[in-house]
Scaffold this motif. Structure first.
Motif, PDB file in Angstrom:
ATOM      1  N   THR A 106       0.845  -1.186   0.000  1.00 53.02           N
ATOM      2  CA  THR A 106       0.000   0.000   0.000  1.00 53.02           C
ATOM      3  C   THR A 106       0.886   1.244   0.000  1.00 53.02           C
ATOM      4  OG1 THR A 106      -1.807   1.108   1.138  1.00 53.02           O
ATOM      5  CG2 THR A 106      -0.209   0.006   2.523  1.00 53.02           C
ATOM      6  N   ALA A 107       0.376   2.276  -0.600  1.00 49.34           N
ATOM      7  CA  ALA A 107       1.150   3.516  -0.701  1.00 49.34           C
ATOM      8  C   ALA A 107       0.790   4.444   0.450  1.00 49.34           C
ATOM      9  CB  ALA A 107       0.870   4.191  -2.035  1.00 49.34           C
ATOM     10  N   ILE A 108       1.290   4.168   1.624  1.00 46.85           N
ATOM     11  CA  ILE A 108       1.045   5.024   2.784  1.00 46.85           C
ATOM     12  C   ILE A 108       2.177   6.049   2.842  1.00 46.85           C
ATOM     13  CG2 ILE A 108       0.891   5.129   5.299  1.00 46.85           C
ATOM     14  CD1 ILE A 108      -0.252   2.300   5.221  1.00 46.85           C
ATOM     15  N   THR A 109       1.811   7.314   2.760  1.00 44.12           N
ATOM     16  CA  THR A 109       2.832   8.364   2.760  1.00 44.12           C
ATOM     17  C   THR A 109       3.214   8.806   4.162  1.00 44.12           C
ATOM     18  OG1 THR A 109       1.121  10.047   2.516  1.00 44.12           O
ATOM     19  CG2 THR A 109       2.136   9.203   0.490  1.00 44.12           C
ATOM     20  N   ARG A 110       2.298   8.614   5.129  1.00 47.54           N
ATOM     21  CA  ARG A 110       2.620   8.922   6.526  1.00 47.54           C
ATOM     22  C   ARG A 110       1.545   8.307   7.410  1.00 47.54           C
ATOM     23  NH1 ARG A 110       1.175  14.782   5.101  1.00 47.54           N
ATOM     24  NH2 ARG A 110      -1.056  14.702   5.386  1.00 47.54           N
ATOM     25  N   LEU A 111       1.919   8.014   8.634  1.00 46.76           N
ATOM     26  CA  LEU A 111       0.972   7.453   9.582  1.00 46.76           C
ATOM     27  C   LEU A 111       0.239   8.577  10.304  1.00 46.76           C
ATOM     28  CD1 LEU A 111       3.168   4.599  11.084  1.00 46.76           C
ATOM     29  CD2 LEU A 111       1.304   4.394   9.441  1.00 46.76           C
ATOM     30  N   PRO A 112      -1.038   8.359  10.627  1.00 48.48           N
ATOM     31  CA  PRO A 112      -1.790   9.415  11.312  1.00 48.48           C
ATOM     32  C   PRO A 112      -1.350   9.573  12.758  1.00 48.48           C
ATOM     33  CG  PRO A 112      -3.119   7.438  11.080  1.00 48.48           C
ATOM     34  CD  PRO A 112      -1.840   7.187  10.332  1.00 48.48           C
ATOM     35  N   THR A 113      -1.494  10.789  13.250  1.00 53.75           N
ATOM     36  CA  THR A 113      -1.167  11.076  14.646  1.00 53.75           C
ATOM     37  C   THR A 113      -2.428  11.284  15.479  1.00 53.75           C
ATOM     38  OG1 THR A 113      -1.105  13.462  14.324  1.00 53.75           O
ATOM     39  CG2 THR A 113       0.954  12.241  13.933  1.00 53.75           C
ATOM     40  N   GLY A 114      -3.555  11.534  14.819  1.00 53.06           N
ATOM     41  CA  GLY A 114      -4.788  11.849  15.531  1.00 53.06           C
ATOM     42  C   GLY A 114      -4.969  13.336  15.744  1.00 53.06           C
ATOM     43  N   CYS A 115      -3.965  14.127  15.371  1.00 53.51           N
ATOM     44  CA  CYS A 115      -4.053  15.581  15.531  1.00 53.51           C
ATOM     45  C   CYS A 115      -4.142  16.296  14.186  1.00 53.51           C
ATOM     46  CB  CYS A 115      -2.835  16.085  16.308  1.00 53.51           C
ATOM     47  SG  CYS A 115      -2.765  15.465  17.997  1.00 53.51           S
ATOM     48  N   GLU A 116      -4.365  15.539  13.110  1.00 56.13           N
ATOM     49  CA  GLU A 116      -4.419  16.150  11.776  1.00 56.13           C
ATOM     50  C   GLU A 116      -5.590  17.123  11.672  1.00 56.13           C
ATOM     51  OE1 GLU A 116      -2.075  12.564  11.563  1.00 56.13           O
ATOM     52  OE2 GLU A 116      -4.087  12.849  12.308  1.00 56.13           O
ATOM     53  N   THR A 117      -5.359  18.168  10.912  1.00 53.81           N
ATOM     54  CA  THR A 117      -6.415  19.127  10.619  1.00 53.81           C
ATOM     55  C   THR A 117      -6.412  19.387   9.122  1.00 53.81           C
ATOM     56  OG1 THR A 117      -4.944  21.016  10.966  1.00 53.81           O
ATOM     57  CG2 THR A 117      -6.228  20.276  12.869  1.00 53.81           C
ATOM     58  N   GLY A 118      -7.541  19.842   8.621  1.00 49.22           N
ATOM     59  CA  GLY A 118      -7.622  20.207   7.212  1.00 49.22           C
ATOM     60  C   GLY A 118      -8.671  19.405   6.475  1.00 49.22           C
ATOM     61  N   ARG A 119      -8.698  19.636   5.190  1.00 52.27           N
ATOM     62  CA  ARG A 119      -9.712  19.072   4.303  1.00 52.27           C
ATOM     63  C   ARG A 119      -9.114  17.924   3.504  1.00 52.27           C
ATOM     64  NH1 ARG A 119     -12.278  20.791  -0.575  1.00 52.27           N
ATOM     65  NH2 ARG A 119     -14.509  20.528  -0.330  1.00 52.27           N
ATOM     66  N   TYR A 120      -9.846  16.807   3.424  1.00 49.85           N
ATOM     67  CA  TYR A 120      -9.363  15.608   2.755  1.00 49.85           C
ATOM     68  C   TYR A 120     -10.479  14.993   1.926  1.00 49.85           C
ATOM     69  CZ  TYR A 120      -5.582  15.873   6.155  1.00 49.85           C
ATOM     70  OH  TYR A 120      -4.524  16.287   6.922  1.00 49.85           O
ATOM     71  N   LEU A 121     -10.082  14.201   0.955  1.00 46.86           N
ATOM     72  CA  LEU A 121     -11.028  13.395   0.191  1.00 46.86           C
ATOM     73  C   LEU A 121     -10.907  11.967   0.700  1.00 46.86           C
ATOM     74  CD1 LEU A 121     -13.037  13.228  -2.197  1.00 46.86           C
ATOM     75  CD2 LEU A 121     -11.094  12.611  -3.631  1.00 46.86           C
ATOM     76  N   ALA A 122     -12.022  11.392   1.120  1.00 53.03           N
ATOM     77  CA  ALA A 122     -12.037  10.023   1.640  1.00 53.03           C
ATOM     78  C   ALA A 122     -12.788   9.130   0.661  1.00 53.03           C
ATOM     79  CB  ALA A 122     -12.708   9.985   3.010  1.00 53.03           C
ATOM     80  N   VAL A 123     -12.192   7.987   0.332  1.00 50.39           N
ATOM     81  CA  VAL A 123     -12.804   7.027  -0.586  1.00 50.39           C
ATOM     82  C   VAL A 123     -12.841   5.682   0.129  1.00 50.39           C
ATOM     83  CG1 VAL A 123     -12.628   5.896  -2.836  1.00 50.39           C
ATOM     84  CG2 VAL A 123     -11.842   8.266  -2.567  1.00 50.39           C
ATOM     85  N   TYR A 124     -14.034   5.096   0.221  1.00 48.02           N
ATOM     86  CA  TYR A 124     -14.197   3.802   0.869  1.00 48.02           C
ATOM     87  C   TYR A 124     -14.896   2.852  -0.091  1.00 48.02           C
ATOM     88  CZ  TYR A 124     -16.153   0.132   3.771  1.00 48.02           C
ATOM     89  OH  TYR A 124     -16.513  -1.090   4.271  1.00 48.02           O
TER      90      TYR A 124
END
Length: 150
Positions: free
Chosen positions: A47-65
């Motif tokens: 999988t192409a994971i660019t970084r692991l989440p910290t739980g403190c992320e902010t901002g706008r994202y596109l989510a695809v499920y």
């Protein structure tokens, strides 16, 4: 389990475990997961994971499920640690869902991925049509692919 039916309490009793046992089991599961993720080509796909989440992320994202029966595409806003009361740290600003037709499950993968691309494009177009801001910046996307493949 106060206030529940005694017969139900008796039935559930074998399922209760103490915190020490729960921790030990979760630690063993975590070790197994790490080993398989690092070494097994049969258990996990790259999988192409660019970084692991910290739980403190902010901002706008596109989510695809992509699940077993539905595709969901959404714009979400992550609020970091700015949770207000019982409100979640995630706010959905636009979301659409489509059932996955049987023909897409059985056809060539190219048909399925072309359809997914069309659905993503539809959500982005709707967002652009309803937005007053210039959103020509790079869009970080998270994809969850929970669709069985052979």
């Amino acid at each position: 389990m106060a206030g529940t039916d005694p017969a139900l309490q008796h039935f559930l009793q074998p399922l209760q475990i103490d915190h020490k046992t729960l921790y030990r089991l979760s630690h063993r599961l975590s070790c197994t997961y790490r080993e398989l993720a690092a070494t097994s080509s049969e258990q996990f796909f790259p999988t192409a994971i660019t970084r692991l989440p910290t739980g403190c992320e902010t901002g706008r994202y596109l989510a695809v499920y992509l699940g077993l029966s539905y595709l969901r595409v959404a714009f979400i806003e992550l609020l970091g640690d700015r949770q207000v009361g019982r409100q979640p740290h995630v706010r959905r600003t636009l979301e659409k869902a489509w059932p996955i037709e049987e023909r897409l499950r059985r056809d060539q993968a190219e048909s399925l991925f072309a359809w997914i691309g069309d659905c993503i494009a539809e959500v982005i177009a709707d967002d652009l049509a309803n937005s007053k801001d210039d959103q020509s910046t790079e869009l970080t996307t998270g994809i969850s692919f929970c669709f069985p493949i052979k």
